[in-house]
Scaffold this motif. Structure first.
Motif, mmCIF file in Angstrom:
data_model
loop_
_atom_site.group_PDB
_atom_site.id
_atom_site.type_symbol
_atom_site.label_atom_id
_atom_site.label_comp_id
_atom_site.label_asym_id
_atom_site.label_seq_id
_atom_site.Cartn_x
_atom_site.Cartn_y
_atom_site.Cartn_z
ATOM 1 N N ARG A 52 0.885 -1.039 -0.069
ATOM 2 C CA ARG A 52 -0.320 0.317 -0.289
ATOM 3 C C ARG A 52 0.957 1.430 0.088
ATOM 4 O O ARG A 52 0.475 2.232 -0.620
ATOM 5 C CB ARG A 52 -0.889 -0.127 0.946
ATOM 6 N N ALA A 55 1.869 2.024 -3.335
ATOM 7 C CA ALA A 55 1.103 2.656 -4.253
ATOM 8 C C ALA A 55 0.673 3.227 -3.308
ATOM 9 O O ALA A 55 0.150 4.218 -4.632
ATOM 10 C CB ALA A 55 -0.097 1.238 -4.071
ATOM 11 N N THR A 56 1.167 4.327 -3.052
ATOM 12 C CA THR A 56 0.565 5.244 -2.743
ATOM 13 C C THR A 56 -0.781 5.705 -1.691
ATOM 14 O O THR A 56 -1.244 6.818 -1.574
ATOM 15 C CB THR A 56 0.682 6.684 -3.966
ATOM 16 N N ILE A 57 -0.584 4.144 -1.196
ATOM 17 C CA ILE A 57 -2.297 4.445 -0.645
ATOM 18 C C ILE A 57 -1.749 5.458 1.242
ATOM 19 O O ILE A 57 -2.018 6.343 0.624
ATOM 20 C CB ILE A 57 -3.041 3.109 -0.106
ATOM 21 N N ASP A 77 1.337 11.716 -7.649
ATOM 22 C CA ASP A 77 0.740 11.940 -8.486
ATOM 23 C C ASP A 77 1.556 10.786 -9.569
ATOM 24 O O ASP A 77 1.178 9.964 -10.279
ATOM 25 C CB ASP A 77 1.030 13.534 -8.974
ATOM 26 N N ARG A 80 2.195 7.298 -8.849
ATOM 27 C CA ARG A 80 0.919 6.454 -9.703
ATOM 28 C C ARG A 80 0.393 6.016 -10.912
ATOM 29 O O ARG A 80 -0.547 5.506 -11.649
ATOM 30 C CB ARG A 80 -0.467 7.571 -9.400
ATOM 31 N N HIS A 81 1.473 7.478 -12.016
ATOM 32 C CA HIS A 81 0.795 6.628 -13.591
ATOM 33 C C HIS A 81 2.035 5.920 -13.277
ATOM 34 O O HIS A 81 2.022 5.307 -14.948
ATOM 35 C CB HIS A 81 1.358 8.439 -14.030
ATOM 36 N N PHE A 85 -1.989 -1.422 -9.895
ATOM 37 C CA PHE A 85 -2.097 -2.421 -8.258
ATOM 38 C C PHE A 85 -3.081 -2.967 -9.096
ATOM 39 O O PHE A 85 -4.127 -2.788 -9.161
ATOM 40 C CB PHE A 85 -2.590 -1.331 -7.970
ATOM 41 N N PHE A 105 -10.672 3.840 -15.593
ATOM 42 C CA PHE A 105 -10.080 4.166 -14.978
ATOM 43 C C PHE A 105 -8.335 4.430 -16.539
ATOM 44 O O PHE A 105 -7.243 4.993 -16.401
ATOM 45 C CB PHE A 105 -9.025 2.539 -14.870
ATOM 46 N N LEU A 108 -9.202 7.929 -15.737
ATOM 47 C CA LEU A 108 -8.598 8.633 -14.974
ATOM 48 C C LEU A 108 -7.062 8.752 -15.215
ATOM 49 O O LEU A 108 -6.636 9.740 -15.008
ATOM 50 C CB LEU A 108 -8.541 7.700 -13.818
ATOM 51 N N TYR A 109 -7.057 7.283 -15.766
ATOM 52 C CA TYR A 109 -5.109 8.241 -16.546
ATOM 53 C C TYR A 109 -4.939 8.966 -17.639
ATOM 54 O O TYR A 109 -3.939 9.080 -17.814
ATOM 55 C CB TYR A 109 -4.833 6.289 -16.494
ATOM 56 N N HIS B 5 -10.802 15.098 -13.131
ATOM 57 C CA HIS B 5 -11.111 13.746 -12.622
ATOM 58 C C HIS B 5 -12.443 13.343 -11.932
ATOM 59 O O HIS B 5 -12.957 12.552 -11.574
ATOM 60 C CB HIS B 5 -9.928 13.506 -11.367
ATOM 61 N N LEU B 8 -15.363 13.015 -13.844
ATOM 62 C CA LEU B 8 -15.409 11.260 -14.383
ATOM 63 C C LEU B 8 -15.902 11.001 -12.985
ATOM 64 O O LEU B 8 -16.418 9.925 -13.492
ATOM 65 C CB LEU B 8 -13.847 11.082 -14.621
ATOM 66 N N CYS B 255 -5.078 4.403 -5.275
ATOM 67 C CA CYS B 255 -4.493 4.061 -6.096
ATOM 68 C C CYS B 255 -4.571 4.764 -7.376
ATOM 69 O O CYS B 255 -3.428 4.914 -8.324
ATOM 70 C CB CYS B 255 -3.549 3.305 -5.794
ATOM 71 N N PRO B 257 -4.595 7.718 -10.219
ATOM 72 C CA PRO B 257 -3.810 9.423 -10.336
ATOM 73 C C PRO B 257 -5.046 10.851 -10.359
ATOM 74 O O PRO B 257 -4.822 11.823 -9.396
ATOM 75 C CB PRO B 257 -4.532 10.194 -11.938
ATOM 76 N N ARG B 260 -6.841 13.263 -3.360
ATOM 77 C CA ARG B 260 -7.956 13.127 -2.383
ATOM 78 C C ARG B 260 -9.230 13.493 -1.952
ATOM 79 O O ARG B 260 -10.377 12.984 -2.320
ATOM 80 C CB ARG B 260 -7.857 12.521 -0.932
ATOM 81 N N PHE B 433 -8.270 3.509 6.707
ATOM 82 C CA PHE B 433 -7.306 1.769 6.547
ATOM 83 C C PHE B 433 -7.728 1.875 7.822
ATOM 84 O O PHE B 433 -7.128 0.777 8.541
ATOM 85 C CB PHE B 433 -6.331 2.173 5.937
#
Lengths: 275, 742
Positions: A52, A55-57, A77, A80-81, A85, A105, A108-109, B5, B8, B255, B257, B260, B433
Motif C-alpha cells: 500500500r 501504491a501511495t495509498i 502523482d 501512480r502513473h 495495483f 480507469f 482517469l489516467y 477527474h 469523471l 491509487c 491518478p 483525495r 484503513f
C-alpha cells in the motif's frame, strides 16, 4: 535498472490498545525491471502495508520508497502513473461492466481515445475477456473479476505492477492463467512485485524474494541464494524455518540493499524444482 | 485540482447510483408514490370523518321546555344521533348520583346551561355502555319551569375520542339553544334582542388568496424538503464511502491518478445531486398531489380547507429550490465526512443517525410559532436559511434582503467546514484503513501509562471538554439559584472554576501525558507579548460591549435572569474591588485559559489542526457559559483568544488578555453601580451616560484602529506556534449591562 527501491521503510500505526504498532520496521529491498519480486510472509507480516505504501495509498512513517525513480511521498502523482495495483480484493464495481470499468480507469489516467480503445481491445483479447466485457461486476465469477482487475491495472501500461495476494480464492485454472499473465508481463520487461503466501507460486514465478515477518525483513535473495544459505531445497520448509528463527529473533542480518541482484532471466530455484 | 477527474468520478458515481435499485427506490420512486398514496388515504379519511356520527342520549326529554325543544332533527348537526332514554331500575342507582352531584355543586353551576361532572367513574362508564351512547344529558324534573335552578347534567367519558366529539357538538348545540332562548325571553321585555349581540364585527382579511394559501405551506414545505434533502444525502453517502470500503473499490480509486481532494469533490457532487434531486422530486410530487386533492376537496365543498391549503404558488417553488441547494451541499458534505468513518454500510447507518438527530432540531426550529427571520436566527445554520426562504415566499423582500448576506455567509461557512472535514477524513489513514477495533479495557489500562505523549490526543481533549460541559450542567443545577452573599459568590466561583473546569484538565494532563507543562501549554511568559495581549483586550473591549449589547437586544434576558443579575450586582457593588477582580477576573482567566486554550487546544492542534483547535475550543468555551447570550459572545471572543493562543504558542498571553478583559468589565460595572464617575483625565474615553459608565465614540473609533494594529503585530510576529487562550467568567452577564455609547 532498479524500478523499485525501498530503503529503511518504517510504518507505525496508532493502536488504542497497544499504543503504537510497528507494521514495518526498517525494511529495505530493490526490484528490477524484468523480474518478479516476491514479497513473502505469513498473514499480518506487513506485506499489504508495504504494498500500500508502494501504491501511495499509505504514507511511510520513515524511510524512502522510490518507484520508477519517483518518490512515493513527494511525487505521488507520478508514482501512480507508473504503477498498476491488483489487490486480493478484486475491487470490481458491482454495477459496472468490465468494459466500463477499464474505460473509467483509462480515462482517469488521461489516455486519449485513440490510444485508450485500441489498448482496451488488445487487453480484453489477451486476457480473454471479450465474452464478458458487458457483464456487470456483480454477476462475474472470482476469476473474471480478477481478470478485470488486472486489465484495469494494465490499461495505462505501467512499468511496475503490484500484485497483493492476487491469486487468493482463485481456482487452479484461473490461478495458472494469472501466473501465465505475470510471466508474460515479466517478459515484457515490467517489474512485478508479487505478494503471496503460496510457496508453489513463489517457486514458479519469483526471481527474487524478500521475506517479511512481524514487520521486519528476515531474509532476501534469489531462491538459489536462500537455498544455499539455509541448506534447504524445499522452499516451503525453508520458509517455515525462517519464521521459526524469526520468532526466536535470529534474523538474517545481511544488508538487503544490493542483495540478490540476480541476472535477468537467470534460472531460478523454482524453475529447477517445479514439477 | 484536476476537474476532469472530478467530472469523471461524478459521472461514474451518478451512473452507479442510478443503477442501484434500492437507492433509486428510496430517492426517486418513493417520493413519486408516497404523496399520491397519502392523498388517497387523506381522501378516504376525510370521507370517513364526514360520515362519523355520535350518539347522545337524553334522559328526561319530557322535562325540557316544550315551547323551545332541544331536539330539532331538521336543524341539528348531521353528526348527532339523538337517543331518547327512559329511566329504568338498571340505571336508577347511577342517576341517583346525579342528584348528589347536583346538590354539591348547585351554587357553582347556577348560571350555566351546561356543565360536565365527574361522578363515580365506573358507574358512569357502565351507564354510557349500557345505553350505547357517547354522551348522556340528563334533564332534571321541573327543568321546564326554572332552567336556572336546575342545571343540566352531562355525562361523558373523555377517554373516548367519540365522547369528546359528542361533548363538543352538544356544547355548540346547547349554546345555540341558549342564545335562542335568551332572545325569546328578551322579546317579551323592552330591552330587545340587541343585548344578546351588542357587538357587531365584520372581519376582513386583506392578505391575497395566494399568500394565504402559501402560509401553511411555508411552514410545511421547507421542513419536508430539508428532511428529504438529508435523507437523499444519507444513502448515497453510505454507499459511496462505507460501501466502497466494504467492496474494496475505494483502495483502487485511491491509487489512481485522482487525488483525495478530487475524489471527495466527485463524491460530494454526486451526493449533493441526489440530495437536491430527492428534495425536488418530493416537492414536485407533493405539489401535484396537493393540487389534485384540493380540487377534489373543493368539489366536495371543503372551501375553507382549499383556501388555506390550496396549490402552492409557483414563485414559492422557485425560492424553495434556491434554498435546497446550499443546504443540500452542507448536508452532503457532513454525510460524506461521517460516512467515511464507517467500514461497512451497516456501520454507516449507525454513524449517520446522530447526524439526523443533530440536524432535526435545526430543521424543526423554524416551525416554532412566532419564529421569524432576525439577526439572531439568521446566524443559525439551516434555521436561518429556512426562515429566509419563508420570508421570500411571504413576499417580505425587504426583510429577506436585510438578512441575506448573513444567511449566505453562515451557510457557505458551514459548507466550507463540512467539505474541509470530509477531505480531512479521506486524507486520514486511520479513517480510511481503520481495522476492526478491539475493546480491551484491560489492555488499554496496561498501556495507559507507558503510551503517554507530551500532549493529549484530540479525542482526549474533546472528552475533557464534554466532561466539563456535563459537569457544569449538573454543578449549576446543584447550586440553588444565585448566590446570596459574597461568601457564596466566592464559593460558587471556586467550585465552578477550580472544581469543575480546572480539575478534570489537570487530572487528565497528569495522567494522560508525560508533560503537564506541555499539555497545558505553559511557557515562559514573554512580557512584550503579554503586554500586547492585554492592550488588545483593552482596545477590543468597546467592540465587545457593542457586540454584547446587540446580542442582548436580539436575545432578551428573561425576567428571572434579570432579577438574578440585579441581585448579583448589589452583592458585587458592596464588595471591595480587589476581591472582585481576584475572584471574578483573575481566577476565571487562569482556570479557563489553562483548560480551553491549554489542555483542549494542545490536543486539538495536533497534526496541524490549528483552525480546528481555535473553533472547537471557542465553542467549548462559549458553551461553558450557561446563558445563551454569554455563549454567543464568549464563543466569538473565544475565536479571538484562540487565535492569540495559536500565534503566541502558550497560555501566558491569553491569560493576560482574558484577565484584562474581565477586569475592565468588572471595574466598569462596579463603578456604574456605585455611582462613581470617570476621572477627568479619562473623560475623552469614558463618560457617564444614563446612570452607567460608557465608552465615548472617540475612544471607540480609536480603539478599533489600535486593535487592528495589534492584531497585525501578532500576525506578523514569529512566536512559536502553540498557544493558550482566555475565558470570560461570571462577569459576562454584568458586562452586558454596561451600555455603550458609540
Amino acid at each position: 535498472m532498479d524500478f523499485v527501491q525501498v530503503q529503511n521503510l518504517c510504518k507505525n500505526y496508532p493502536d488504542t490498545a497497544l499504543g503504537e504498532f510497528k507494521a514495518l520496521d526498517n525494511v529495505s529491498f530493490v526490484a528490477k525491471a524484468g523480474e518478479v519480486f516476491g514479497l513473502l510472509g505469513p498473514n499480518g507480516a506487513g506485506k499489504t502495508t508495504a504494498l500500500r505504501i508502494l501504491a501511495t495509498i499509505l504514507r511511510p512513517s520513515s524511510g524512502s520508497v522510490r518507484i520508477y525513480n519517483f518518490d512515493v511521498s513527494e511525487q505521488a502523482d507520478l508514482v501512480r502513473h507508473s504503477i498498476g495495483f491488483v489487490s486480493n480484493n478484486t475491487a470490481i464495481y458491482d454495477r459496472m461492466s468490465a468494459w466500463e470499468l477499464v474505460e473509467y480507469f483509462g480515462r482517469l489516467y488521461a489516455l486519449p481515445a485513440d490510444r485508450l480503445y485500441p489498448r482496451m481491445e488488445k487487453i480484453f483479447r489477451t486476457l480473454q475477456m471479450e465474452e464478458f466485457r458487458d457483464c456487470p461486476g456483480a454477476k462475474m465469477s472470482t476469476g473474471m473479476k480478477q481478470k478485470v482487475s488486472i486489465a484495469r491495472a494494465l490499461i495505462h501500461d505501467p512499468p511496475v505492477l503490484i500484485f497483493d495476494e492476487a491469486s487468493l480464492g482463485l481456482d487452479v485454472v484461473v490461478a495458472r492463467a494469472l501466473q501465465s499473465i505475470v510471466m508474460d508481463l515479466r517478459d515484457q520487461g515490467k517489474c512485478i512485485i508479487y505478494s503471496t503466501h503460496i510457496m508453489r507460486e513463489v517457486e514458479r514465478l519469483c526471481d527474487h524474494v524478500a521475506i517479511i515477518y512481524k514487520g521486519k525483513l528476515i531474509d532476501t535473495g534469489t531462491l538459489e541464494e536462500l537455498a544455499d544459505r539455509h541448506e534447504q531445497n524445499d522452499f516451503e520448509e525453508l520458509f517455515f524455518q525462517l519464521l521459526t528463527k524469526g520468532d526466536k529473533g535470529h534474523f538474517h542480518t545481511k544488508p538487503p540493499i544490493g542483495l540478490g541482484m540476480r541476472t535477468l532471466n537467470a534460472p531460478t530455484f523454482a524453475q529447477g524444482s517445479a514439477p | 485540482m484536476n476537474w476532469s477527474h472530478v467530472k469523471l468520478i461524478f459521472h461514474r458515481e451518478v451512473r452507479d447510483q442510478l443503477r442501484d435499485r434500492r437507492t433509486m427506490f428510496t430517492i426517486c420512486i418513493l417520493p413519486l408514490l408516497l404523496y399520491p398514496l397519502m392523498g388517497m388515504v387523506m381522501m378516504q379519511v376525510a370521507q370517513f370523518h364526514r360520515e362519523q356520527h355520535v350518539s347522545i342520549g337524553i334522559f328526561g326529554n319530557e322535562n325540557w321546555p316544550s315551547d323551545s325543544p332541544l331536539i330539532l332533527e331538521s336543524s341539528d348537526p348531521s353528526q348527532i344521533r339523538w337517543k331518547t332514554l327512559t329511566v329504568d331500575d338498571a340505571i336508577g342507582a347511577t342517576l341517583a348520583q346525579f342528584h348528589s352531584v347536583q346538590a354539591q355543586t348547585n351554587s357553582a353551576v347556577k348560571n350555566k346551561s351546561t356543565q360536565s361532572y365527574v361522578v363515580d367513574g365506573k358507574a358512569a362508564e357502565k351507564l354510557l355502555r349500557q345505553v350505547h351512547c357517547d354522551a348522556v344529558i340528563w334533564v332534571p324534573p321541573g327543568y321546564h319551569n326554572s332552567i336556572s335552578d336546575n342545571p343540566l347534567v352531562i355525562l361523558s367519558n373523555q377517554r373516548w375520542e367519540r365522547s369528546q366529539l359528542a361533548i363538543r357538538l352538544l356544547a355548540e348545540k346547547l349554546e345555540g339553544w341558549h342564545l335562542s332562548w335568551i332572545r325569546t325571553q328578551l322579546a317579551w321585555t323592552e330591552l330587545g334582542t340587541a343585548l344578546v349581540d351588542p357587538l357587531a364585527i365584520r372581519q376582513l382579511d386583506v392578505s391575497p388568496p395566494e399568500v394565504k394559501r402559501a402560509l401553511v405551506w411555508t411552514k410545511i414545505l421547507p421542513f419536508v424538503m430539508l428532511i428529504w434533502a438529508l435523507t437523499g444525502a444519507f444513502y448515497p453517502a453510505i454507499d459511496l464511502c462505507a460501501g466502497e470500503k466494504e467492496r474494496g473499490t475505494l483502495e483502487t480509486l485511491l491509487c489512481s491518478p485522482a487525488r483525495r481532494k478530487e475524489i471527495v469533490w466527485g463524491k460530494l457532487l454526486t451526493i449533493m445531486c441526489f440530495s437536491v434531486g430527492t428534495a425536488l422530486l418530493n416537492l414536485a410530487s407533493m405539489h401535484t398531489t396537493t393540487s389534485i386533492v384540493m380540487t377534489q376537496f373543493s368539489q366536495l365543498g371543503a372551501t375553507d380547507m382549499v383556501a388555506s391549503l390550496g396549490p402552492l404558488p409557483l414563485h414559492s417553488m422557485g425560492w424553495l429550490i434556491l434554498l435546497v441547494i446550499p443546504i443540500s451541499a452542507m448536508f452532503s458534505a457532513l454525510a460524506l465526512a461521517v460516512a467515511s468513518l464507517a467500514r461497512s454500510t451497516k456501520e454507516g447507518q449507525y454513524y449517520l443517525m446522530p447526524l439526523l438527530l443533530v440536524g432535526m432540531p435545526l430543521v424543526m426550529l423554524p416551525m416554532i410559532p412566532g419564529a421569524t427571520l432576525s439577526p439572531g436566527t439568521s446566524v443559525i445554520p439551516v434555521t436561518g436559511a429556512v426562515l429566509l426562504s419563508r420570508a421570500l415566499i411571504d413576499g417580505e423582500y425587504g426583510l429577506a434582503l436585510l438578512h441575506l448576506p448573513t444567511v449566505i455567509a453562515v451557510t457557505l461557512f458551514c459548507c466550507f467546514l463540512s467539505k474541509r472535514w470530509a477531505i480531512r477524513q479521506f486524507e486520514s489513514e486511520s479513517v480510511m484503513f481503520r481495522d476492526s477495533e478491539r475493546s480491551s479495557v484491560a489492555q488499554w489500562i496496561r498501556n495507559f501509562w507507558r503510551q503517554r505523549e507530551d500532549t493529549p490526543t484530540s479525542n482526549e481533549s474533546i472528552f475533557c471538554g464534554l466532561l466539563i460541559l456535563v459537569s457544569l450542567f449538573y454543578g449549576r443545577l446543584s447550586m440553588s439559584g444565585m448566590p446570596l452573599s459574597w461568601t457564596s459568590v466566592v464559593q460558587s466561583t471556586l467550585f465552578i472554576q477550580v472544581g469543575i473546569i480546572l480539575a478534570p484538565a489537570l487530572i487528565m494532563a497528569t495522567m494522560l501525558t508525560r508533560s503537564v507543562r506541555k499539555a497545558l501549554r505553559l511557557h515562559r511568559p514573554r512580557p512584550l507579548e503579554m503586554l500586547a495581549a492585554a492592550s488588545l483586550a483593552v482596545c477590543l473591549h468597546p467592540t465587545y460591549l457593542a457586540f454584547a449589547a446587540a446580542v442582548g437586544n436580539e436575545y432578551k434576558l428573561g425576567e428571572q435572569t434579570t432579577s438574578m443579575l440585579m441581585q448579583f450586582d448589589s452583592i458585587v457593588s458592596s464588595t471591595p474591588i480587589w476581591q472582585v477582580l481576584l475572584m471574578l477576573a483573575l481566577i476565571p482567566a487562569i482556570c479557563e485559559e489553562l483548560v480551553f486554550r491549554g489542555f483542549l487546544f494542545a490536543g486539538l492542534q495536533r497534526n496541524g489542526g490549528h483552525l480546528r483547535a481555535i473553533l472547537v475550543t471557542a465553542a467549548f468555551f462559549g458553551l461553558s457559559h450557561g446563558v445563551l447570550q454569554q455563549t454567543i459572545t464568549a464563543s466569538v471572543m473565544g475565536v479571538m483568544i484562540g487565535w492569540i493562543a495559536y500565534r503566541s504558542g502558550g497560555v501566558a498571553s491569553t491569560i493576560a488578555f482574558h484577565a484584562t478583559h474581565n477586569s475592565i468589565s468588572m471595574i466598569l460595572a462596579s463603578c456604574s453601580s456605585r455611582g462613581i464617575h470617570s476621572p477627568h483625565w479619562l473623560s475623552w474615553a469614558i463618560e457617564h451616560s444614563d446612570g452607567h459608565l460608557a465608552y465615548t465614540s472617540t475612544w471607540f473609533t480609536l480603539s478599533v484602529g489600535i486593535a487592528i494594529t495589534l492584531i497585525a503585530w501578532f500576525a506578523t510576529r514569529g512566536f512559536a506556534l502553540s498557544k493558550p487562550r482566555t475565558s470570560i467568567g461570571m462577569n459576562n452577564l454584568r458586562e452586558q449591562r454596561v451600555t455603550l455609547s458609540s
